[in-house]
Structure formats: C-alpha cells, structure tokens
Design an enzyme around this catalytic site. Structure first.
Site, short mmCIF file in Angstrom:
data_model
loop_
_atom_site.label_atom_id
_atom_site.label_comp_id
_atom_site.label_asym_id
_atom_site.label_seq_id
_atom_site.Cartn_x
_atom_site.Cartn_y
_atom_site.Cartn_z
CE LYS A 85 -2.84 2.49 2.96
NZ LYS A 85 -2.81 3.98 2.92
CB SER A 86 -0.93 -3.88 0.72
OG SER A 86 -0.12 -2.72 0.73
NE ARG A 123 0.46 9.35 -4.59
CZ ARG A 123 0.32 8.30 -3.81
NH1 ARG A 123 -0.74 8.20 -3.01
NH2 ARG A 123 1.21 7.32 -3.82
CB SER A 147 6.03 0.50 -8.64
OG SER A 147 4.67 0.79 -8.36
CD GLN A 179 0.72 2.22 -5.41
OE1 GLN A 179 0.77 3.07 -6.30
NE2 GLN A 179 0.58 2.52 -4.14
CG ASP A 224 4.17 2.81 2.31
OD1 ASP A 224 4.35 3.77 1.54
OD2 ASP A 224 3.42 1.86 2.05
NE ARG A 266 2.27 4.72 4.85
CZ ARG A 266 1.57 3.77 5.47
NH1 ARG A 266 1.69 3.62 6.77
NH2 ARG A 266 0.77 2.99 4.78
#
Length: 444
Positions: free
Chosen positions: A20-21, A121, A166, A168, A318, A393
């Site tokens: 996915k990343s 979030r 992080s 992200q 994750d 998840r």
C-alpha cells in the site's frame, strides 16, 4: 464475519495485494513526473483508489489498463492544478498526509476530507511543519479534516526534525520540498520506512541519506525534473503478515507468500517472529523496482514470548495487532514497548488490540505505551465479539485468531478490510480448504 478453527492445516502458495505504501507513492510520483509511468502490481484497495482519484483531480492522466496495471501521465514538479471539487481520502491517513505535502508546494486551493474514522485523526503533525513552507491550512479543532489548503506560490525549503517517528510526516515534508528552491532537510531520530526516498531516486531526484544514531538525516535538492519510470509494486509485508501468522498458529500448516517486500525498514515483524521461535524462511530473493523482495514460507511453530524494543516499532507499526495474536498463543509473558503511535491509527489501535485480546480470554494489560500479554502456550479461548472501530487491521487480526482459537471469533464489521486487502476472506478460506470464515448470521 465469524472465524472458526480450521479443521485441518493451512496449505498453499499465494500472492497478497501490492504494498500500500509503495502504491500510494507510485501514483503520486507518476503524477509529478514528466512522461508516462507504467505501474504493475498496484494495490487496488479503496485507500489507493482514493489516491488515484485525487491525482486525476489534480490534473494527471491516470488510467487502469488491467488488474494491478496502471498508467500515469504526469504534469511535472509544480504542475498540479487546482481541483474542481473536494478531495475525499476515504479511510486513508497515508494519502491525506502525503497529499498535504504535495499541495503545500503548489499555488492552488483544495479541501481534503475523509470518512468518519479519518476525520478523527490528527493532521497537525504534517500541517505544522508544512506551514513553514508558506502553505496555509485551516481545519477543525486539532487540525482535523475537513481541511482547507492554500499552497505556497514560492515555497520555502524546510529544515525539520520529526518529533515522533513517522514516515508519513517525513514524506509530506519531502514532497513539499520538491517544489522549493534549495535543499529540504529532514532529521528523524529513529529510521522509518524509506519508500519515499527510494522512489525519489527512482524518478531521478537527488537525495542524500546519512545515518545518525538510530535515526537518519535526509536531504533533497529541490525543483528536480522527475522523469517517468516503471514501478513494480512488491507484495505488501503488512498484508503477508496475516496468512503467515495464521500458518504459524494452526498445527501442520505450511504457507508461502510470494514476492513480499523485504525492505529492512519494514521487516520488524519477521525479525520478531523469528525471535519467538517461528519457522519462517526466505527464498528467491531479488530486487524489483528498487525494493528487495522474496518468497516467505511459514510453518506451524510452538512460539515463545518476546520482549520487543521500542526502536523496532517504526519497522512494524502496522503489524502489532497480528503480532499480539501470535503472542496470545505463545508461552510466557510478551512485552511490546513504545507503542504510542498506535493510538493515532485508524482507531486507537492499542486500545482496540487490548480489547480484542480481552474479548477472547487472553490476559493482557497496557502500562504506559507498552502492551503486555501473559500466556501459557495453549490456544486462545476465543468466543468473543471484536469491535473493529472501522479498523481493517483489527478485523483481519481477529479473524486470524479465530482460525486457531478453541471457540470461534466474531468481528462486528469487515467492510473496511477492502481498504488494504481485497479478497482477504476468500484467500484465507482457500488456504484453509474450507469456509472457515463466514458471515456470522449464517452461523446464528
């Protein structure tokens, strides 16, 4: 859905969806490159489809040619256009945060929103550093979505130390730096997944990385001309975790997942499982699209407890829910340290994991940011109803537990599994050789 104990072993060779990343980034960098980028193995889950729609809205030509095979005609660095409508990122925090970085460097106005989970979030962790580039952000309390973005006409390069590990946040800052004159510098105290750095190089940017303690310093030269380049997306190690852990827990099982990404900043789970005594082997190692890949085989194993250090968390953040399931079948007291980041995932994933265990008779506690699971090596009792809180998840981890537990495990909502793992239930039933996971109402 309800997962019942497999009546036999789990067997098979399979391929899980693309990483996915990497999939998110392939679409974004394709949109920023000059020319046409061919992507194969793209994950076609809902999260990534939201990114593809956003890239179209920002002016790139994005076309699906076949399953997993996509083509993106980019607009070049600085060439994205103002979207005509709101960008809806669904459930994807990765897409929302990285796109904030993209938008920050372009002189345009856009509004980001998402589903009920994503709107809870935190976004200030990216909007605060990006504001220093000259971009302006206006959102709900805490910087939450919906979020209005006014990109900078002349973005400034950033020099930023990421306070919490992080990938992200790091990636958002680097994406903003693409449009800035000069060098953008990011310092991270603990190394996080480096797909952005790898893909920047793959598309022709100049990126320098220097190790510093457990962390790294990344420097990006701004305003490069990114050139279209083919991307082969490896199988997602986070998705591979579910059938592999299931095979470790169900007696007699042997399952191979082919073409799994083995980036060393993503393989903390596999290291930890081996420390627990897992029979986990790698074959056919190779490099595809700048990322190391290989075939992973898991065989049923009697697991022992493990103490996972906090510095490993970024490489497996994750995977902690499914690791907790593995620890529920291990002998001894396991401790997973430094899990603060789990509190700001699709759900409060630390609390949701604790509740998953408690609902199925597994003694566990949280001390600070540590999760502690005390077991005796026997199968988990099961029999519980797990509230997923719209977290894919948590749902998949609970279903894996049910395949090896004494009593079935029921999950309240599996609709969000498709965000990252389309076909999960069918695949797990396939390696079980029976419908072990079924709609709960059929079993009422």
């Amino acid at each position: 859905m309800r997962a019942s104990a497999a009546q036999g072993s789990l067997q098979g060779r399979l391929t899980v969806p693309g990483d996915k990343s990497v999939s998110h980034r392939a679409l974004m960098f394709g949109a920023l490159a000059v020319g046409t980028t061919e992507i194969t193995g793209l994950l076609e889950g809902e999260d990534v489809l939201r990114t593809s729609a956003a890239m179209r809205a920002l002016g790139a030509e994005v076309e699906r040619l076949a399953e997993g095979h996509w083509r993106v005609a980019g607009r070049g660095v600085g060439g994205l256009v103002e979207p005509a409508d709101v960008l809806d990122m669904g459930n994807s925090g990765t897409a929302a945060r990285l796109i904030c970085g993209l938008l920050a460097g372009h002189p345009l106005f856009a509004v980001l929103t998402g589903d009920a989970s994503l709107r809870k979030r935190p976004m200030r962790r990216v909007t605060d550093p990006l504001s220093a580039s000259g971009a302006r952000f206006s959102g709900r309390a805490g910087g939450r979505l919906p979020l209005a973005v006014e990109g900078a006409a002349d973005p400034m390069p950033l020099d930023y130390r990421v306070p919490v590990p992080s990938a992200q946040v790091k990636s958002a800052v680097l994406l903003a730096g693409l449009c800035a004159r000069g060098t953008t510098r990011v310092e991270e105290r603990e190394a996080t997944r480096d797909h952005t750095e790898n893909m920047l190089r793959h598309f022709g940017a100049t990126v320098r990385v220097a190790a510093e303690g457990h962390g790294r310093i990344i420097e990006l030269d701004g305003q490069p001309e990114l050139r279209a380049a083919p991307v082969v997306v490896p199988a997602d190690p986070s998705s591979a975790a579910f059938p592999l852990v299931a095979a470790l827990l169900v007696p007699g099982s042997e399952v191979t997942v082919q073409g799994v990404g083995l980036n060393p900043l993503r393989t903390g789970l596999f290291t930890t499982l081996r420390e627990m005594g897992a029979h986990l082997s790698v074959s056919n190692e190779r490099v595809e699209g700048g990322e190391p890949v290989g075939d992973l085989t898991a065989r049923f194993s009697e697991l022992r407890a493990v103490d996972v250090p906090p510095e490993r968390a970024p490489s497996m953040i994750d995977e902690y829910p499914v690791l907790a399931v593995a620890a529920a079948f291990a002998r001894g007291t396991s401790r997973f340290r430094g899990l603060a980041e789990l509190r700001v995932k699709e759900s409060d994933r630390l609390a949701a994991t604790l509740a998953l265990l408690a609902a199925n008779g597994v003694p566990a506690t949280v001390e600070g940011d540590d999760l502690i699971i005390a077991r005796d090596g026997r199968p988990a009792a099961g029999g519980g109803l797990v509230e997923t809180h719209m977290d894919h998840r948590i749902a998949m981890s609970a279903l894996v537990m049910g395949l090896a537990s004494t009593a079935p495990v029921t999950v309240d909502d599996t609709g969000f599994i498709d965000t990252s793992f389309p076909g999960f239930t069918a695949m797990m039933n396939g390696i079980a050789g029976q419908p072990a996971i079924t709609p709960a109402e059929e079993l009422a």
